[in-house]
Design a protein around this motif. Structure first.
Motif, PDB file in Angstrom:
ATOM      1  N   SER A   1       0.817  -1.234   0.000  1.00 58.22           N
ATOM      2  CA  SER A   1       0.000   0.000   0.000  1.00 58.22           C
ATOM      3  C   SER A   1       0.835   1.261   0.000  1.00 58.22           C
ATOM      4  O   SER A   1       0.297   2.373  -0.135  1.00 58.22           O
ATOM      5  CB  SER A   1      -0.910  -0.013   1.235  1.00 58.22           C
ATOM      6  N   ASN A   2       2.118   1.122   0.155  1.00 54.03           N
ATOM      7  CA  ASN A   2       3.025   2.275   0.188  1.00 54.03           C
ATOM      8  C   ASN A   2       2.666   3.232   1.323  1.00 54.03           C
ATOM      9  O   ASN A   2       2.814   4.435   1.210  1.00 54.03           O
ATOM     10  CB  ASN A   2       3.013   3.008  -1.151  1.00 54.03           C
ATOM     11  N   ARG A   3       2.206   2.682   2.455  1.00 53.21           N
ATOM     12  CA  ARG A   3       1.870   3.486   3.620  1.00 53.21           C
ATOM     13  C   ARG A   3       2.726   3.023   4.808  1.00 53.21           C
ATOM     14  O   ARG A   3       3.163   1.884   4.862  1.00 53.21           O
ATOM     15  CB  ARG A   3       0.394   3.336   3.973  1.00 53.21           C
ATOM     16  N   PHE A   4       2.899   3.943   5.739  1.00 56.74           N
ATOM     17  CA  PHE A   4       3.601   3.596   6.972  1.00 56.74           C
ATOM     18  C   PHE A   4       2.653   2.863   7.899  1.00 56.74           C
ATOM     19  O   PHE A   4       1.536   3.338   8.170  1.00 56.74           O
ATOM     20  CB  PHE A   4       4.138   4.866   7.662  1.00 56.74           C
ATOM     21  N   VAL A   5       3.097   1.746   8.373  1.00 52.00           N
ATOM     22  CA  VAL A   5       2.284   0.930   9.268  1.00 52.00           C
ATOM     23  C   VAL A   5       3.164   0.458  10.422  1.00 52.00           C
ATOM     24  O   VAL A   5       4.391   0.403  10.314  1.00 52.00           O
ATOM     25  CB  VAL A   5       1.681  -0.291   8.544  1.00 52.00           C
ATOM     26  N   THR A   6       2.504   0.153  11.530  1.00 48.78           N
ATOM     27  CA  THR A   6       3.202  -0.447  12.677  1.00 48.78           C
ATOM     28  C   THR A   6       3.088  -1.967  12.557  1.00 48.78           C
ATOM     29  O   THR A   6       1.975  -2.496  12.433  1.00 48.78           O
ATOM     30  CB  THR A   6       2.564   0.023  13.986  1.00 48.78           C
ATOM     31  N   GLN A   7       4.221  -2.621  12.596  1.00 51.19           N
ATOM     32  CA  GLN A   7       4.187  -4.056  12.348  1.00 51.19           C
ATOM     33  C   GLN A   7       5.238  -4.771  13.199  1.00 51.19           C
ATOM     34  O   GLN A   7       6.195  -4.165  13.687  1.00 51.19           O
ATOM     35  CB  GLN A   7       4.456  -4.359  10.872  1.00 51.19           C
ATOM     36  N   GLU A   8       5.075  -6.067  13.378  1.00 52.85           N
ATOM     37  CA  GLU A   8       5.997  -6.935  14.076  1.00 52.85           C
ATOM     38  C   GLU A   8       6.416  -8.067  13.128  1.00 52.85           C
ATOM     39  O   GLU A   8       5.573  -8.622  12.435  1.00 52.85           O
ATOM     40  CB  GLU A   8       5.366  -7.525  15.338  1.00 52.85           C
ATOM     41  N   ILE A   9       7.699  -8.356  13.130  1.00 47.64           N
ATOM     42  CA  ILE A   9       8.214  -9.370  12.213  1.00 47.64           C
ATOM     43  C   ILE A   9       9.069 -10.367  13.014  1.00 47.64           C
ATOM     44  O   ILE A   9       9.922  -9.966  13.802  1.00 47.64           O
ATOM     45  CB  ILE A   9       9.078  -8.749  11.093  1.00 47.64           C
ATOM     46  N   THR A  10       8.767 -11.602  12.848  1.00 46.38           N
ATOM     47  CA  THR A  10       9.588 -12.667  13.440  1.00 46.38           C
ATOM     48  C   THR A  10      10.157 -13.534  12.325  1.00 46.38           C
ATOM     49  O   THR A  10       9.524 -13.730  11.294  1.00 46.38           O
ATOM     50  CB  THR A  10       8.769 -13.537  14.413  1.00 46.38           C
ATOM     51  N   SER A  11      11.372 -14.046  12.569  1.00 46.53           N
ATOM     52  CA  SER A  11      12.012 -14.916  11.577  1.00 46.53           C
ATOM     53  C   SER A  11      12.825 -15.987  12.299  1.00 46.53           C
ATOM     54  O   SER A  11      13.282 -15.776  13.425  1.00 46.53           O
ATOM     55  CB  SER A  11      12.934 -14.112  10.649  1.00 46.53           C
ATOM     56  N   SER A  12      12.964 -17.103  11.670  1.00 47.93           N
ATOM     57  CA  SER A  12      13.752 -18.192  12.240  1.00 47.93           C
ATOM     58  C   SER A  12      14.345 -19.009  11.107  1.00 47.93           C
ATOM     59  O   SER A  12      13.825 -19.010   9.987  1.00 47.93           O
ATOM     60  CB  SER A  12      12.892 -19.075  13.153  1.00 47.93           C
ATOM     61  N   GLY A  13      15.401 -19.679  11.443  1.00 49.31           N
ATOM     62  CA  GLY A  13      16.041 -20.511  10.429  1.00 49.31           C
ATOM     63  C   GLY A  13      16.942 -21.552  11.071  1.00 49.31           C
ATOM     64  O   GLY A  13      17.476 -21.343  12.160  1.00 49.31           O
ATOM     65  N   VAL A  14      17.075 -22.670  10.442  1.00 47.04           N
ATOM     66  CA  VAL A  14      17.967 -23.740  10.894  1.00 47.04           C
ATOM     67  C   VAL A  14      18.761 -24.233   9.692  1.00 47.04           C
ATOM     68  O   VAL A  14      18.330 -24.090   8.539  1.00 47.04           O
ATOM     69  CB  VAL A  14      17.196 -24.922  11.535  1.00 47.04           C
ATOM     70  N   GLY A  15      19.920 -24.805   9.974  1.00 41.87           N
ATOM     71  CA  GLY A  15      20.739 -25.314   8.889  1.00 41.87           C
ATOM     72  C   GLY A  15      21.746 -26.321   9.413  1.00 41.87           C
ATOM     73  O   GLY A  15      22.074 -26.343  10.601  1.00 41.87           O
ATOM     74  N   ALA A  16      22.199 -27.149   8.550  1.00 44.05           N
ATOM     75  CA  ALA A  16      23.199 -28.157   8.912  1.00 44.05           C
ATOM     76  C   ALA A  16      24.082 -28.428   7.710  1.00 44.05           C
ATOM     77  O   ALA A  16      23.648 -28.279   6.563  1.00 44.05           O
ATOM     78  CB  ALA A  16      22.536 -29.443   9.403  1.00 44.05           C
ATOM     79  N   GLN A  17      25.319 -28.808   8.006  1.00 42.32           N
ATOM     80  CA  GLN A  17      26.263 -29.093   6.940  1.00 42.32           C
ATOM     81  C   GLN A  17      27.174 -30.229   7.396  1.00 42.32           C
ATOM     82  O   GLN A  17      27.623 -30.257   8.548  1.00 42.32           O
ATOM     83  CB  GLN A  17      27.106 -27.853   6.609  1.00 42.32           C
ATOM     84  N   ALA A  18      27.440 -31.141   6.532  1.00 45.38           N
ATOM     85  CA  ALA A  18      28.330 -32.256   6.830  1.00 45.38           C
ATOM     86  C   ALA A  18      29.275 -32.462   5.664  1.00 45.38           C
ATOM     87  O   ALA A  18      28.910 -32.229   4.505  1.00 45.38           O
ATOM     88  CB  ALA A  18      27.531 -33.533   7.103  1.00 45.38           C
ATOM     89  N   SER A  19      30.488 -32.877   5.987  1.00 48.02           N
ATOM     90  CA  SER A  19      31.480 -33.125   4.936  1.00 48.02           C
ATOM     91  C   SER A  19      32.326 -34.322   5.333  1.00 48.02           C
ATOM     92  O   SER A  19      32.592 -34.560   6.519  1.00 48.02           O
ATOM     93  CB  SER A  19      32.367 -31.896   4.719  1.00 48.02           C
TER      94      SER A  19
END
Length: 239
Positions: free
Chosen positions: A41-59
């Motif tokens: 909407s191209n308007r200023f709004v009050t908002q809350e954002i949460t994020s999470s992530g997991v990862g694994a690597q083996a060699s």
């Protein structure tokens, strides 16, 4: 030397563990809030954002030009060589004690000989004094013997100092306090029992087989050989 053996053992174990797979895992969580621009909407709004992530690597290394295998062999050879280095140090300590013991025995013999020479020259001086008094010898002969007695007295003092120094050095290698009395007993040995019946080449061959420093040197040469092979393996592709 014992610490060096322990260090070589740990390095050898580390090279063994390099064949195991490497596993890494991570996780993250984020939370933010406040006024922001809504992209729809191209308007200023009050908002809350949460994020999470997991990862694994083996060699797991599959092909690396035998770098790991040659490094393992190299470190194992170095570990075995360090054990022989420890044996050499123990031999060196034993030889140092033996040499200092022999120095004490030798100094005692020299002191006894110096005292014998002093007693002999003192007897000659006493005899010369009587002969000079009787007119059988010139005065110069008495003076020469008097100087010889003084020289022998100095030699006795020097031999006593040498014996004390040899005893002090023996106490040091035995880690005995310098103030502690130490009586050295000379063993009763027959020189004939100490003679070697082997020739030079036989003695050298025996030493070549049993001396730990020779075994250590051979192992370190072999260890360096595997070190070269491991280094050359780094030129090859890895998978």
């Amino acid at each position: 030397s014992e610490y060096n053996v322990e260090e070589s053992k740990i390095i050898s174990q580390q090279s063994d563990f390099s064949r195991l797979p490497s596993v890494n895992a991570q996780g993250s969580y984020g939370y933010s809030w406040g006024r922001g621009l809504d992209p729809v909407s191209n308007r200023f709004v009050t908002q809350e954002i949460t994020s999470s992530g997991v990862g694994a690597q083996a060699s797991l290394p599959l092909i690396n030009g035998l770098n790991i295998q040659n490094t393992i062999r190299q470190n194992k050879m170095s570990y075995q060589a360090s054990e022989f280095d420890l044996a050499k140090v123990k031999n060196d300590v034993a030889l140092t004690v033996a040499v200092n013991f022999i120095n004490v025995v030798f100094s005692k013999e020299q002191l006894e000989n110096a005292r014998f020479q002093l007693a002999s020259s003192q007897q000659q001086l006493d005899r010369a004094k009587k002969q000079v008094a009787a007119g059988a010898l010139p005065r110069s002969e008495e003076l020469n013997l008097d100087a010889q007695v003084a020289t022998n007295e100095l030699t006795v003092i020097q031999r006593e100092n040498a014996l004390n120094l040899a005893l002090l050095q023996l106490k040091q290698v035995l880690q005995i306090p310098a103030s502690q009395p130490l009586e050295v007993v000379v063993p009763d040995l027959d020189p004939e029992d100490l003679m070697l019946d082997q020739d030079r080449d036989q003695i050298f061959e025996t030493a070549n087989q049993v001396m730990p420093e020779i075994k250590s040197a051979k192992l370190r040469v072999e260890s360096s050989y595997y070190g070269v092979k491991a280094a050359r393996g780094s030129l090859l592709p890895r998978l």
